[in-house]
Design a protein around this motif. Structure first.
Motif, PDB file in Angstrom:
ATOM      1  N   TYR A 119      53.239  52.737 147.900  1.00 34.07           N
ATOM      2  CA  TYR A 119      51.852  52.288 147.738  1.00 34.07           C
ATOM      3  C   TYR A 119      51.479  52.195 146.259  1.00 34.07           C
ATOM      4  CZ  TYR A 119      46.795  52.311 147.703  1.00 34.07           C
ATOM      5  OH  TYR A 119      45.485  51.998 147.456  1.00 34.07           O
ATOM      6  N   ASN A 120      50.989  51.044 145.857  1.00 35.99           N
ATOM      7  CA  ASN A 120      50.452  50.769 144.523  1.00 35.99           C
ATOM      8  C   ASN A 120      51.519  50.738 143.417  1.00 35.99           C
ATOM      9  OD1 ASN A 120      47.990  49.998 143.356  1.00 35.99           O
ATOM     10  ND2 ASN A 120      47.759  51.983 142.388  1.00 35.99           N
ATOM     11  N   PHE A 121      52.798  50.932 143.770  1.00 37.18           N
ATOM     12  CA  PHE A 121      53.849  50.917 142.753  1.00 37.18           C
ATOM     13  C   PHE A 121      53.964  49.538 142.103  1.00 37.18           C
ATOM     14  CE2 PHE A 121      58.523  51.117 141.597  1.00 37.18           C
ATOM     15  CZ  PHE A 121      58.328  51.936 140.499  1.00 37.18           C
ATOM     16  N   ASP A 122      53.634  48.495 142.841  1.00 40.69           N
ATOM     17  CA  ASP A 122      53.660  47.150 142.258  1.00 40.69           C
ATOM     18  C   ASP A 122      52.695  47.036 141.078  1.00 40.69           C
ATOM     19  OD1 ASP A 122      51.596  47.428 144.216  1.00 40.69           O
ATOM     20  OD2 ASP A 122      51.369  45.250 144.303  1.00 40.69           O
ATOM     21  N   HIS A 123      51.629  47.842 141.064  1.00 43.99           N
ATOM     22  CA  HIS A 123      50.666  47.834 139.964  1.00 43.99           C
ATOM     23  C   HIS A 123      51.211  48.592 138.752  1.00 43.99           C
ATOM     24  CE1 HIS A 123      46.969  46.584 142.402  1.00 43.99           C
ATOM     25  NE2 HIS A 123      48.022  46.476 143.188  1.00 43.99           N
ATOM     26  N   ASP A 124      52.206  49.474 138.961  1.00 46.77           N
ATOM     27  CA  ASP A 124      52.828  50.218 137.863  1.00 46.77           C
ATOM     28  C   ASP A 124      53.904  49.403 137.154  1.00 46.77           C
ATOM     29  OD1 ASP A 124      51.318  52.427 138.694  1.00 46.77           O
ATOM     30  OD2 ASP A 124      52.982  53.283 139.839  1.00 46.77           O
ATOM     31  N   LEU A 125      54.566  48.518 137.876  1.00 46.10           N
ATOM     32  CA  LEU A 125      55.727  47.818 137.341  1.00 46.10           C
ATOM     33  C   LEU A 125      55.461  47.014 136.070  1.00 46.10           C
ATOM     34  CD1 LEU A 125      57.567  46.825 140.625  1.00 46.10           C
ATOM     35  CD2 LEU A 125      58.192  48.609 138.981  1.00 46.10           C
ATOM     36  N   PRO A 126      54.278  46.417 135.882  1.00 43.63           N
ATOM     37  CA  PRO A 126      54.061  45.719 134.613  1.00 43.63           C
ATOM     38  C   PRO A 126      54.213  46.615 133.382  1.00 43.63           C
ATOM     39  CG  PRO A 126      52.443  45.013 136.215  1.00 43.63           C
ATOM     40  CD  PRO A 126      53.188  46.166 136.823  1.00 43.63           C
ATOM     41  N   VAL A 127      53.935  47.895 133.513  1.00 40.64           N
ATOM     42  CA  VAL A 127      54.113  48.805 132.372  1.00 40.64           C
ATOM     43  C   VAL A 127      55.592  48.869 131.983  1.00 40.64           C
ATOM     44  CG1 VAL A 127      53.777  51.162 131.501  1.00 40.64           C
ATOM     45  CG2 VAL A 127      52.071  50.152 133.043  1.00 40.64           C
ATOM     46  N   TYR A 128      56.472  48.777 132.960  1.00 38.40           N
ATOM     47  CA  TYR A 128      57.914  48.800 132.696  1.00 38.40           C
ATOM     48  C   TYR A 128      58.445  47.453 132.208  1.00 38.40           C
ATOM     49  CZ  TYR A 128      58.387  53.304 135.038  1.00 38.40           C
ATOM     50  OH  TYR A 128      58.296  54.615 135.377  1.00 38.40           O
ATOM     51  N   PHE A 129      57.898  46.363 132.723  1.00 39.44           N
ATOM     52  CA  PHE A 129      58.482  45.047 132.472  1.00 39.44           C
ATOM     53  C   PHE A 129      57.760  44.212 131.417  1.00 39.44           C
ATOM     54  CE2 PHE A 129      59.913  45.708 137.017  1.00 39.44           C
ATOM     55  CZ  PHE A 129      61.228  45.978 136.678  1.00 39.44           C
ATOM     56  N   ASP A 130      56.586  44.611 130.989  1.00 44.48           N
ATOM     57  CA  ASP A 130      55.823  43.848 129.999  1.00 44.48           C
ATOM     58  C   ASP A 130      55.531  44.757 128.809  1.00 44.48           C
ATOM     59  OD1 ASP A 130      53.883  42.506 128.481  1.00 44.48           O
ATOM     60  OD2 ASP A 130      52.866  41.697 130.249  1.00 44.48           O
ATOM     61  N   GLU A 131      56.177  44.492 127.687  1.00 51.18           N
ATOM     62  CA  GLU A 131      56.031  45.343 126.502  1.00 51.18           C
ATOM     63  C   GLU A 131      54.630  45.338 125.919  1.00 51.18           C
ATOM     64  OE1 GLU A 131      59.084  44.603 123.623  1.00 51.18           O
ATOM     65  OE2 GLU A 131      60.689  44.976 125.070  1.00 51.18           O
ATOM     66  N   THR A 132      53.770  44.411 126.329  1.00 54.67           N
ATOM     67  CA  THR A 132      52.391  44.382 125.813  1.00 54.67           C
ATOM     68  C   THR A 132      51.475  45.304 126.623  1.00 54.67           C
ATOM     69  OG1 THR A 132      51.683  42.504 127.185  1.00 54.67           O
ATOM     70  CG2 THR A 132      52.695  41.996 125.042  1.00 54.67           C
ATOM     71  N   ILE A 133      51.980  45.884 127.716  1.00 54.15           N
ATOM     72  CA  ILE A 133      51.184  46.775 128.568  1.00 54.15           C
ATOM     73  C   ILE A 133      51.752  48.185 128.463  1.00 54.15           C
ATOM     74  CG2 ILE A 133      50.490  47.293 130.941  1.00 54.15           C
ATOM     75  CD1 ILE A 133      50.746  44.273 131.497  1.00 54.15           C
ATOM     76  N   SER A 134      50.880  49.168 128.219  1.00 58.84           N
ATOM     77  CA  SER A 134      51.354  50.545 128.087  1.00 58.84           C
ATOM     78  C   SER A 134      50.583  51.542 128.944  1.00 58.84           C
ATOM     79  CB  SER A 134      51.286  50.993 126.625  1.00 58.84           C
ATOM     80  OG  SER A 134      49.943  50.973 126.178  1.00 58.84           O
ATOM     81  N   GLU A 135      49.569  51.077 129.686  1.00 64.89           N
ATOM     82  CA  GLU A 135      48.783  52.009 130.479  1.00 64.89           C
ATOM     83  C   GLU A 135      48.301  51.365 131.773  1.00 64.89           C
ATOM     84  OE1 GLU A 135      44.665  54.643 130.159  1.00 64.89           O
ATOM     85  OE2 GLU A 135      45.540  53.795 128.347  1.00 64.89           O
ATOM     86  N   HIS A 136      48.357  52.158 132.842  1.00 63.77           N
ATOM     87  CA  HIS A 136      47.784  51.776 134.131  1.00 63.77           C
ATOM     88  C   HIS A 136      46.738  52.826 134.465  1.00 63.77           C
ATOM     89  CE1 HIS A 136      48.351  51.158 138.744  1.00 63.77           C
ATOM     90  NE2 HIS A 136      47.222  50.663 138.312  1.00 63.77           N
TER      91      HIS A 136
END
Length: 146
Positions: A119-136
């Motif tokens: 649940y909601n892990f798809d919302h965490d993945l951009p932190v891993y895959f997009d270097e411009t994102i560092s916080e959820h």
């Protein structure tokens, strides 16, 4: 006004081996589904040491030089802050050995994105895959990436 608050400290690590990612299919009834290995930070333990220990406990692998990719924060049922430090590791030693946490599988990024995630892990993945994102940040009123 106090500047202190109760906080739970945890970690999670994406382990990469070329084009494959080690994924944990959790058998936890509270948060089942695909995610990355990780767990709680122990008292007086560094975040760095905690992610190495948790990964070894859950996968049998000893990761080397994990890099902090970002953080997730939300509030639990008691309205206490819950922090998850997201790491990425590309170097490791050992053989994959499953634990009671769940089944381990190597997947490509595309396979991961097209699987049943926790649940909601798809919302965490951009932190891993997009270097411009560092916080959820997730607090009941919002679900934002920074």
């Amino acid at each position: 006004m106090s500047r202190r608050e109760p906080v739970t400290l945890t970690n999670m690590c994406m382990i990469k081996n070329k084009d494959k990612i080690l994924v944990l299919d959790r058998n936890d009834p509270v948060w089942p589904g695909l995610t990355f290995p990780g767990g709680h930070v122990e008292e007086h333990e560094s975040f760095h040491d905690s992610v190495i220990r948790e990964v070894e406990e859950e996968t049998g692998l000893t990761i080397k030089n994990p890099k902090l990719a970002g953080v997730k924060q939300f509030y639990d049922q008691e309205n206490h802050r819950y922090l998850v430090f997201f790491y990425i590791a590309t170097k490791f030693e050992g053989q994959v050995q499953e634990s009671n946490e769940g089944k381990l599988t190597w997947m490509t990024k595309d396979e991961l994105l097209n699987s049943k995630l926790a649940y909601n892990f798809d919302h965490d993945l951009p932190v891993y895959f997009d270097e411009t994102i560092s916080e959820h940040m997730l607090d009941g009123k919002r679900d934002e990436l920074f």
